[in-house]
Design an enzyme around this catalytic site. Structure first.
Site, PDB file in Angstrom:
ATOM      1  N   GLU A 131       0.830  -1.209   0.000  1.00  4.86           N
ATOM      2  CA  GLU A 131       0.000   0.000   0.000  1.00  4.86           C
ATOM      3  C   GLU A 131       0.864   1.258   0.000  1.00  4.86           C
ATOM      4  O   GLU A 131       0.526   2.252  -0.648  1.00  4.86           O
ATOM      5  CB  GLU A 131      -0.939  -0.006   1.210  1.00  4.86           C
ATOM      6  CG  GLU A 131      -1.932  -1.164   1.230  1.00  4.86           C
ATOM      7  CD  GLU A 131      -2.764  -1.257  -0.043  1.00  4.86           C
ATOM      8  OE1 GLU A 131      -2.988  -0.215  -0.706  1.00  4.86           O
ATOM      9  OE2 GLU A 131      -3.180  -2.374  -0.395  1.00  4.86           O
ATOM     10  N   HIS A 134       1.894   2.054  -3.453  1.00  2.05           N
ATOM     11  CA  HIS A 134       0.860   2.807  -4.188  1.00  2.05           C
ATOM     12  C   HIS A 134       0.977   4.297  -3.871  1.00  2.05           C
ATOM     13  O   HIS A 134       0.821   5.141  -4.756  1.00  2.05           O
ATOM     14  CB  HIS A 134      -0.532   2.310  -3.804  1.00  2.05           C
ATOM     15  CG  HIS A 134      -0.968   1.087  -4.537  1.00  2.05           C
ATOM     16  ND1 HIS A 134      -0.921   0.967  -5.910  1.00  2.05           N
ATOM     17  CD2 HIS A 134      -1.496  -0.082  -4.083  1.00  2.05           C
ATOM     18  CE1 HIS A 134      -1.392  -0.205  -6.273  1.00  2.05           C
ATOM     19  NE2 HIS A 134      -1.747  -0.869  -5.188  1.00  2.05           N
TER      20      HIS A 134
END
Length: 307
Positions: A131, A134
């Site tokens: 994450e 990202h």
């Protein structure tokens, strides 16, 4: 090549939106479509993170009420050379996670209670590192833009059905053309959105594996989350399937038509890519390389995932 492909797909999404506007209203329609896209993206830029976190009932946590999770995110953010993101916890039994925010300085990482209960600390580190990748790649903003453009395309196509059905003699699409436009335009937008999402997932897997230091930690986590996603429904995601692309694994159960067009690459292909990366980095390519110590409790909570 990954960024070039993403840019081309995003340009295609914008061109599709303007094309729909042109078919409905000519040059004026194309211009109006561009204005609508700009307005929706501007709104999403400032408000999308709060909207999606609220949608999933995510609650902020800090070093006082979730010290282990907060410490792990801080360690990984430091390894990724990122500002400390806000950390949120979702009361949901399905193990999953997503990141949101318009830039690294305003990012948030949200994980479910199911993820904390079912994964080892090493596996959780792999998920959070994914994450954070990202965030580092600015994917959170990119996926928000594609989602808002896709939604706007669907809205404009429906307007074409109501207002363009009788314009066949005046340059409009006509009734049959309007019906086709209402069906095919959102479908095309969905396909482009899926292509962008899949491209970014592979890139985040690669960078996330490097951030946490062991590709097989993430591979082991992906296998667990994939298996659980088919057994434990995520009711919030079922009510808002347009947000499915944000999660590390598609949270939809597939009990309706959810998985007809998946927003994620095959989990098996992602694991294979991580195994290949592990071999390149000189580590083991088997799941045992993750050395998970069971649920994220006990002694493993007091130590960092690297020692």
């Amino acid at each position: 090549m990954s960024y070039f492909r993403t840019a081309m797909l995003l340009a295609g999404m914008t061109a599709l939106f303007m094309g729909v506007g042109y078919l409905i209203g000519g040059a004026t329609g194309a211009t109006l479509a561009l204005v609508v896209a700009a307005c929706t993206n501007l709104f999403a830029y400032w408000n999308s993170d709060r909207m999606v976190l609220s949608m999933y009932g995510a609650q902020p946590v800090d070093a006082r009420n979730a010290p282990d999770l907060h410490r792990l995110v801080a360690e990984l953010a430091a390894r990724a050379n990122l500002p400390m993101p806000a950390v949120y916890l979702m009361d949901n039994p399905q193990p999953n996670a997503f990141a949101t925010g318009r830039n690294p300085q305003n990012a948030a990482v949200a994980v479910t209670t199911g993820l904390m209960q079912q994964l080892s600390r090493e596996e959780l580190a792999g998920v959070i590192a994914h994450e954070l990748a990202h965030v580092k790649n600015h994917d959170t903003l990119l996926m928000t833009i594609t989602a808002t453009i896709a939604g706007a395309i669907s809205m404009v196509a429906q307007f074409g059905m109501f207002f363009g059905g009788n314009r066949n003699n005046n340059g409009g699409p006509g009734m049959i053309g309007s019906i086709a436009l209402m069906i095919l335009a959102p479908l095309a937008a969905m396909l482009v959105q899926m292509a962008i999402s899949r491209t970014r997932e592979y890139a985040a897997d690669d960078m996330g594996a490097r951030i946490c230091g062991n590709p097989m930690w993430l591979a082991s986590a992906l296998a667990k989350i994939e298996n659980a996603s088919h057994q434990i429904p995520n009711e919030d995601a079922e009510r808002s399937p347009a947000t499915a692309h944000m999660f590390i694994i598609n949270p939809l159960s597939g009990r309706a038509m959810d998985n007809l067009f998946t927003t994620h690459p095959s989990t098996q292909n992602r694991i294979a890519a991580l195994q290949q990366l592990a071999g390149q980095l000189g580590g083991s390519t088997t799941a045992r390389a993750a050395v998970p110590r069971g649920p994220w409790t006990g002694a493993s909570r007091s130590r960092g995932p690297w020692g």
